[in-house]
Design a protein around this motif. Sequence first.
Motif, PDB file in Angstrom:
ATOM      1  N   ARG A  47       0.830  -1.204   0.000  1.00 28.13           N
ATOM      2  CA  ARG A  47       0.000   0.000   0.000  1.00 28.13           C
ATOM      3  C   ARG A  47       0.867   1.257   0.000  1.00 28.13           C
ATOM      4  O   ARG A  47       0.551   2.244  -0.666  1.00 28.13           O
ATOM      5  N   GLU A  51       0.441   4.099  -2.854  1.00 32.45           N
ATOM      6  CA  GLU A  51      -0.015   5.427  -2.450  1.00 32.45           C
ATOM      7  C   GLU A  51       1.067   6.488  -2.596  1.00 32.45           C
ATOM      8  O   GLU A  51       0.770   7.636  -2.909  1.00 32.45           O
ATOM      9  N   ARG A  61      -9.540   8.349 -10.853  1.00 32.79           N
ATOM     10  CA  ARG A  61      -8.982   7.055 -10.494  1.00 32.79           C
ATOM     11  C   ARG A  61      -7.719   6.780 -11.303  1.00 32.79           C
ATOM     12  O   ARG A  61      -7.446   7.449 -12.295  1.00 32.79           O
ATOM     13  N   ASP A 284     -14.719   4.575  -6.735  1.00 29.92           N
ATOM     14  CA  ASP A 284     -14.082   5.849  -6.413  1.00 29.92           C
ATOM     15  C   ASP A 284     -12.573   5.639  -6.379  1.00 29.92           C
ATOM     16  O   ASP A 284     -12.074   4.506  -6.432  1.00 29.92           O
ATOM     17  N   ARG A 286     -10.323   5.759  -4.016  1.00 36.00           N
ATOM     18  CA  ARG A 286      -9.826   4.930  -2.928  1.00 36.00           C
ATOM     19  C   ARG A 286     -10.018   3.451  -3.231  1.00 36.00           C
ATOM     20  O   ARG A 286      -9.102   2.636  -3.024  1.00 36.00           O
ATOM     21  N   ARG A 287     -11.191   3.078  -3.725  1.00 36.43           N
ATOM     22  CA  ARG A 287     -11.422   1.671  -4.047  1.00 36.43           C
ATOM     23  C   ARG A 287     -10.545   1.214  -5.209  1.00 36.43           C
ATOM     24  O   ARG A 287     -10.155   0.043  -5.289  1.00 36.43           O
ATOM     25  N   VAL A 289      -7.453   2.306  -5.794  1.00 34.16           N
ATOM     26  CA  VAL A 289      -6.158   2.065  -5.158  1.00 34.16           C
ATOM     27  C   VAL A 289      -6.182   0.738  -4.409  1.00 34.16           C
ATOM     28  O   VAL A 289      -5.222  -0.043  -4.461  1.00 34.16           O
ATOM     29  N   ASP A 290      -7.279   0.461  -3.711  1.00 32.42           N
ATOM     30  CA  ASP A 290      -7.408  -0.809  -2.988  1.00 32.42           C
ATOM     31  C   ASP A 290      -7.305  -1.993  -3.953  1.00 32.42           C
ATOM     32  O   ASP A 290      -6.638  -2.993  -3.655  1.00 32.42           O
ATOM     33  N   THR A 293      -3.748  -2.393  -5.126  1.00 32.55           N
ATOM     34  CA  THR A 293      -2.930  -2.882  -4.018  1.00 32.55           C
ATOM     35  C   THR A 293      -3.159  -4.373  -3.796  1.00 32.55           C
ATOM     36  O   THR A 293      -2.204  -5.137  -3.587  1.00 32.55           O
TER      37      THR A 293
END
Length: 317
Positions: A47, A51, A61, A284, A286-287, A289-290, A293
């Motif tokens: 992560r 990030e 995104r 979104d 954040r999701r 990036v998740d 990752t």
Amino acid sequence: MSIIAAIWASMSLLTGPETTMAQEVPDDVTAVEEVIVDGRRLEEVARSYVERLSYPPPGARLARWSRPICPSIANMRPELAQFVIDRIAVNALEAGADVAGPGCKPNVIIFATSDGRSLARRLVSENRLGFRPAMQHTNPSRVALREFQNSEKPVRWWNVAIPLEISSGEIATRLHGDLIYPDGGNVPVAVKVRDASKLRSNVRYDMAWTIVIVDLNKTDGVALGSLADYMSMVSLSQMDPEADLTGQQTIMALFSPDSEVGGLTTWDQDYLKALYSAPPDRADPRRQVDAVTRSLIQRRLADGAHDRERPRVSERP
């Protein structure tokens, strides 16, 4: 071909359904707690990599190439330019991107120069739409554009990504009129949104074009293979030029003091593969990036590379 002509050619090829499908990555990851990298859990290290290094425009995104990339290089000896183009192409294919054939219309536009700052300022002055084609979500900020023009770094880059409606490939943002209507006009763009959900978006972000400037006066002593890998990384993904690289194993540290990196690291290679295999439709940033990752973690576990780093030779023709 001028920059603006190359960019318009890229726009004409951009729209349309995606030609490759991403592999679905499960929302849960098992056996991560037990894997330790330099005293930290693998999940934490992965992560941190994603990030710290990734740099999508505000509110957007992570983007990737859905259309074949077509690198071009100006102001470099032909045999050296071909070496760099071939290296970028190999790295792209290994990541999961596609590469266009001879005679393609450039969308990765690389300039070699002895004065990167002057060239950057001139390009922005003459082709501002090529750097900021829309009001939001397609490119870094105005502050970042000023830094692009004024930076003293050996390599600078500018990525433009375009949001597209997944099922139809329609452009999902309002671009400045000259790019949508090169002959003039001000008809508004209407974007249809279908089957929205809290988990998935109807829109994906596609890399549209990238501009890279290499200041040759500041790359003396750097192997051409290493430089080509660096350019590959900033062309295939959205990298933060101001990233804190402390503790990171990445080609992006090439110009850091006392750096021993010689090419794409296994972390770089696995990140690019994760970026190009993760679903592009998370709801979104954040999701998204998740998802990337999670894909990165799975790749580190699968190839056993979480506790070692394979050297990569930076050959020169």
